[in-house]
Scaffold this motif. Structure first.
Motif, PDB file in Angstrom:
ATOM      1  N   MET A   1      76.659  80.966  64.162  1.00 23.75           N
ATOM      2  CA  MET A   1      76.970  79.548  64.098  1.00 23.75           C
ATOM      3  C   MET A   1      77.399  79.201  62.680  1.00 23.75           C
ATOM      4  N   VAL A   2      78.449  78.409  62.550  1.00 25.08           N
ATOM      5  CA  VAL A   2      78.901  77.949  61.251  1.00 25.08           C
ATOM      6  C   VAL A   2      78.124  76.696  60.901  1.00 25.08           C
ATOM      7  N   ARG A   3      77.510  76.729  59.739  1.00 26.06           N
ATOM      8  CA  ARG A   3      76.696  75.579  59.331  1.00 26.06           C
ATOM      9  C   ARG A   3      77.568  74.504  58.710  1.00 26.06           C
ATOM     10  N   ALA A   4      77.354  73.301  59.139  1.00 28.28           N
ATOM     11  CA  ALA A   4      78.053  72.157  58.553  1.00 28.28           C
ATOM     12  C   ALA A   4      77.357  71.798  57.249  1.00 28.28           C
ATOM     13  N   VAL A   5      78.088  71.196  56.361  1.00 28.54           N
ATOM     14  CA  VAL A   5      77.471  70.747  55.120  1.00 28.54           C
ATOM     15  C   VAL A   5      76.883  69.372  55.385  1.00 28.54           C
ATOM     16  N   ILE A   6      75.561  69.308  55.369  1.00 25.73           N
ATOM     17  CA  ILE A   6      74.854  68.067  55.668  1.00 25.73           C
ATOM     18  C   ILE A   6      73.883  67.798  54.535  1.00 25.73           C
ATOM     19  N   PRO A   7      73.838  66.568  54.045  1.00 20.97           N
ATOM     20  CA  PRO A   7      72.847  66.254  53.027  1.00 20.97           C
ATOM     21  C   PRO A   7      71.450  66.544  53.562  1.00 20.97           C
ATOM     22  N   GLU A   8      70.538  66.804  52.673  1.00 21.22           N
ATOM     23  CA  GLU A   8      69.174  67.102  53.102  1.00 21.22           C
ATOM     24  C   GLU A   8      68.600  65.905  53.855  1.00 21.22           C
ATOM     25  N   GLN A   9      68.385  66.112  55.135  1.00 18.51           N
ATOM     26  CA  GLN A   9      67.874  65.069  56.005  1.00 18.51           C
ATOM     27  C   GLN A   9      66.728  65.650  56.816  1.00 18.51           C
ATOM     28  N   THR A  10      65.627  64.944  56.868  1.00 19.78           N
ATOM     29  CA  THR A  10      64.466  65.430  57.590  1.00 19.78           C
ATOM     30  C   THR A  10      64.607  65.140  59.077  1.00 19.78           C
ATOM     31  N   VAL A  11      64.278  66.138  59.894  1.00 20.65           N
ATOM     32  CA  VAL A  11      64.294  66.009  61.340  1.00 20.65           C
ATOM     33  C   VAL A  11      62.852  65.816  61.802  1.00 20.65           C
ATOM     34  N   ALA A  12      62.608  64.785  62.578  1.00 18.98           N
ATOM     35  CA  ALA A  12      61.280  64.548  63.163  1.00 18.98           C
ATOM     36  C   ALA A  12      61.254  65.182  64.544  1.00 18.98           C
ATOM     37  N   ILE A  13      60.210  65.962  64.807  1.00 17.41           N
ATOM     38  CA  ILE A  13      60.010  66.567  66.117  1.00 17.41           C
ATOM     39  C   ILE A  13      58.796  65.899  66.745  1.00 17.41           C
ATOM     40  N   VAL A  14      58.986  65.236  67.880  1.00 14.12           N
ATOM     41  CA  VAL A  14      57.901  64.564  68.594  1.00 14.12           C
ATOM     42  C   VAL A  14      57.740  65.286  69.931  1.00 14.12           C
ATOM     43  N   VAL A  15      56.824  66.260  69.946  1.00 12.94           N
ATOM     44  CA  VAL A  15      56.652  67.148  71.091  1.00 12.94           C
ATOM     45  C   VAL A  15      55.160  67.362  71.330  1.00 12.94           C
ATOM     46  N   PRO A  16      54.655  67.069  72.528  1.00 11.20           N
ATOM     47  CA  PRO A  16      53.228  67.206  72.796  1.00 11.20           C
ATOM     48  C   PRO A  16      52.719  68.650  72.794  1.00 11.20           C
ATOM     49  N   ASN A  17      53.523  69.592  73.269  1.00 14.15           N
ATOM     50  CA  ASN A  17      53.085  70.973  73.400  1.00 14.15           C
ATOM     51  C   ASN A  17      53.105  71.688  72.047  1.00 14.15           C
ATOM     52  N   PRO A  18      51.941  72.176  71.559  1.00 12.38           N
ATOM     53  CA  PRO A  18      51.886  72.817  70.238  1.00 12.38           C
ATOM     54  C   PRO A  18      52.803  74.038  70.108  1.00 12.38           C
ATOM     55  N   SER A  19      52.904  74.830  71.160  1.00 16.29           N
ATOM     56  CA  SER A  19      53.757  76.019  71.123  1.00 16.29           C
ATOM     57  C   SER A  19      55.231  75.626  70.987  1.00 16.29           C
ATOM     58  N   GLU A  20      55.638  74.612  71.733  1.00 17.53           N
ATOM     59  CA  GLU A  20      57.025  74.150  71.650  1.00 17.53           C
ATOM     60  C   GLU A  20      57.307  73.497  70.299  1.00 17.53           C
ATOM     61  N   ARG A  21      56.328  72.782  69.751  1.00 20.70           N
ATOM     62  CA  ARG A  21      56.503  72.207  68.403  1.00 20.70           C
ATOM     63  C   ARG A  21      56.764  73.310  67.388  1.00 20.70           C
ATOM     64  N   ARG A  22      55.961  74.381  67.444  1.00 15.40           N
ATOM     65  CA  ARG A  22      56.127  75.507  66.507  1.00 15.40           C
ATOM     66  C   ARG A  22      57.505  76.146  66.660  1.00 15.40           C
ATOM     67  N   THR A  23      57.920  76.347  67.900  1.00 17.84           N
ATOM     68  CA  THR A  23      59.214  76.985  68.147  1.00 17.84           C
ATOM     69  C   THR A  23      60.359  76.142  67.591  1.00 17.84           C
ATOM     70  N   LEU A  24      60.339  74.851  67.866  1.00 21.99           N
ATOM     71  CA  LEU A  24      61.387  73.963  67.339  1.00 21.99           C
ATOM     72  C   LEU A  24      61.347  73.910  65.818  1.00 21.99           C
ATOM     73  N   HIS A  25      60.139  73.844  65.267  1.00 21.83           N
ATOM     74  CA  HIS A  25      59.990  73.832  63.811  1.00 21.83           C
ATOM     75  C   HIS A  25      60.631  75.079  63.204  1.00 21.83           C
ATOM     76  N   GLN A  26      60.318  76.246  63.749  1.00 21.79           N
ATOM     77  CA  GLN A  26      60.862  77.498  63.217  1.00 21.79           C
ATOM     78  C   GLN A  26      62.384  77.539  63.335  1.00 21.79           C
ATOM     79  N   LEU A  27      62.918  77.085  64.457  1.00 22.32           N
ATOM     80  CA  LEU A  27      64.365  77.072  64.652  1.00 22.32           C
ATOM     81  C   LEU A  27      65.057  76.211  63.595  1.00 22.32           C
TER      82      LEU A  27
END
Length: 135
Positions: A1-27
């Protein structure tokens, strides 16, 4: 994947399942995004103002509690005016048909989700800084 140049912006993940939160966080961290994770919208709101974030990823899956999923959709609609919201669901038919709330099925894959995140963070808005302060 080609990365776009994006200013540092924080992504909020609102996910009830702890395993899915970890997976999204790592990605997202592997793509270079600062990320904050929350198990529910109330935790997100108690930590920061939504405008402190570049976008929010919200999971609609709540086993045995369809009313909770609808409350998450209502929450997302309310905040989508201030920040882009991306909805996730195991069953894509549960996603609202609302152009202001893009969403994907969880089986769509990481590439599709990253495409939506990059798109959300690249959209022109009058918003200010998107690096969220630490809770």
């Amino acid at each position: 994947m080609v990365r776009a140049v994006i200013p540092e912006q924080t992504v909020a993940i609102v996910v009830p399942n702890p395993s899915e939160r970890r997976t999204l966080h790592q990605l997202l961290v592997s793509e270079g995004f600062p990320v904050d994770v929350f198990p529910h919208p109330e935790g997100f709101l108690s930590c920061h103002a939504p405008a402190a974030y570049g976008c929010m990823i919200m999971d609609l899956d709540h086993p045995g509690d369809p009313a909770r999923a609808q409350s998450f959709i209502n929450f997302a609609r309310r905040w989508s005016r201030e920040l882009p919201v991306i909805l996730l669901a195991s069953d894509p038919s549960r996603l609202p048909r609302d152009p202001s709330l893009p969403g994907i099925g969880k089986s769509a894959g990481d590439t599709r989700l990253l495409y939506l995140v990059y798109g959300a963070l690249s959209e022109p808005t009058p918003r200010q800084s998107r690096k969220a302060p630490q809770c």
